[in-house]
Motif scaffolding. Structure first.
Motif, short mmCIF file in Angstrom:
data_model
loop_
_atom_site.label_atom_id
_atom_site.label_comp_id
_atom_site.label_asym_id
_atom_site.label_seq_id
_atom_site.Cartn_x
_atom_site.Cartn_y
_atom_site.Cartn_z
N VAL A 47 102.38 69.93 46.17
CA VAL A 47 101.46 68.74 46.80
C VAL A 47 101.14 67.80 45.64
O VAL A 47 100.31 68.39 44.88
CB VAL A 47 100.05 69.31 47.43
N LYS A 48 101.99 66.79 45.70
CA LYS A 48 101.83 66.04 44.46
C LYS A 48 100.67 65.21 44.24
O LYS A 48 100.08 64.83 43.40
CB LYS A 48 103.21 65.14 44.43
N GLN A 49 100.26 64.66 45.48
CA GLN A 49 98.95 63.80 45.75
C GLN A 49 98.17 64.45 46.54
O GLN A 49 98.24 64.12 47.93
CB GLN A 49 99.36 62.37 46.03
N PRO A 50 97.21 65.20 46.21
CA PRO A 50 96.29 65.97 46.99
C PRO A 50 95.40 65.04 47.83
O PRO A 50 95.01 63.89 47.62
CB PRO A 50 95.35 66.61 46.11
N ARG A 51 95.10 65.03 49.08
CA ARG A 51 94.33 64.32 49.81
C ARG A 51 92.62 64.98 50.02
O ARG A 51 92.57 65.84 49.16
CB ARG A 51 94.58 64.51 51.45
N GLU A 52 91.81 64.09 50.45
CA GLU A 52 90.26 64.37 50.22
C GLU A 52 89.83 65.85 50.87
O GLU A 52 89.25 66.61 50.42
CB GLU A 52 89.47 63.31 50.92
N HIS A 57 92.11 68.48 50.90
CA HIS A 57 92.85 69.48 50.18
C HIS A 57 91.76 70.49 49.49
O HIS A 57 90.89 69.72 49.09
CB HIS A 57 93.93 69.08 49.46
N ASP A 77 91.74 68.63 43.92
CA ASP A 77 91.98 67.30 43.67
C ASP A 77 92.83 67.20 42.66
O ASP A 77 93.31 65.78 42.20
CB ASP A 77 90.55 66.60 43.17
N VAL A 78 93.45 67.92 41.95
CA VAL A 78 94.78 67.86 41.23
C VAL A 78 95.95 68.49 41.80
O VAL A 78 95.80 69.33 42.62
CB VAL A 78 94.56 68.60 39.84
N PRO A 79 97.15 68.11 41.56
CA PRO A 79 98.36 68.64 42.31
C PRO A 79 98.27 70.28 42.21
O PRO A 79 97.99 70.80 41.25
CB PRO A 79 99.68 68.29 41.30
#
Length: 121
Positions: free
Chosen positions: A55-60, A62, A65-67
């Motif tokens: 997950v390269k760009q975590p969503r709120e 997830h 908050d970092v990959p």
């Protein structure tokens, strides 16, 4: 019930299926026979990554908050993998077959997030 109580106590429980496989997290009924299951067993807090997705760009929503990676992890003593997040610095650090261990939340409350994540061993 018992699985979540185990997590609160920093223990991971599985359940024996009718064919002897250990399923984590436990199920109430056997997935093949629909037989009610009741034999809980403790499994290890380390295991092996069976499959994963970065997950390269975590969503709120997830857990990080970092990959990070979502991974199917077969814990020691289990036969069926569970899905959880794996913290790693880089995607290139991960591989199928890599060993991971559970990292517990500071305060456990009896929820799956009591395992904050898994990290590479």
């Amino acid at each position: 019930g018992r699985f979540l109580t185990g997590l609160r106590d920093r223990t991971i429980l599985g359940i024996k299926a009718s064919d002897g496989r250990v399923i984590v997290p436990p199920r109430e009924y056997d997935p093949d026979t629909a037989e009610e299951l009741s034999e809980f067993v403790e499994v290890g807090q380390e295991g092996e990554i069976v499959s994963w997705a970065w997950v390269k760009q975590p969503r709120e929503t997830h857990p990080s908050d970092v990959p990070f990676a979502w991974a199917m992890i077969t814990l020691d003593g289990a036969d069926v993998p569970m899905i959880h997040c794996v913290a790693a610095d880089n995607e290139s650090d991960l591989a199928t077959g890599a060993r991971v261990k559970a990292v517990w939340a500071e305060e456990t409350t009896g929820f799956i997030t009591d395992i904050r994540c898994f990290e590479l061993v």
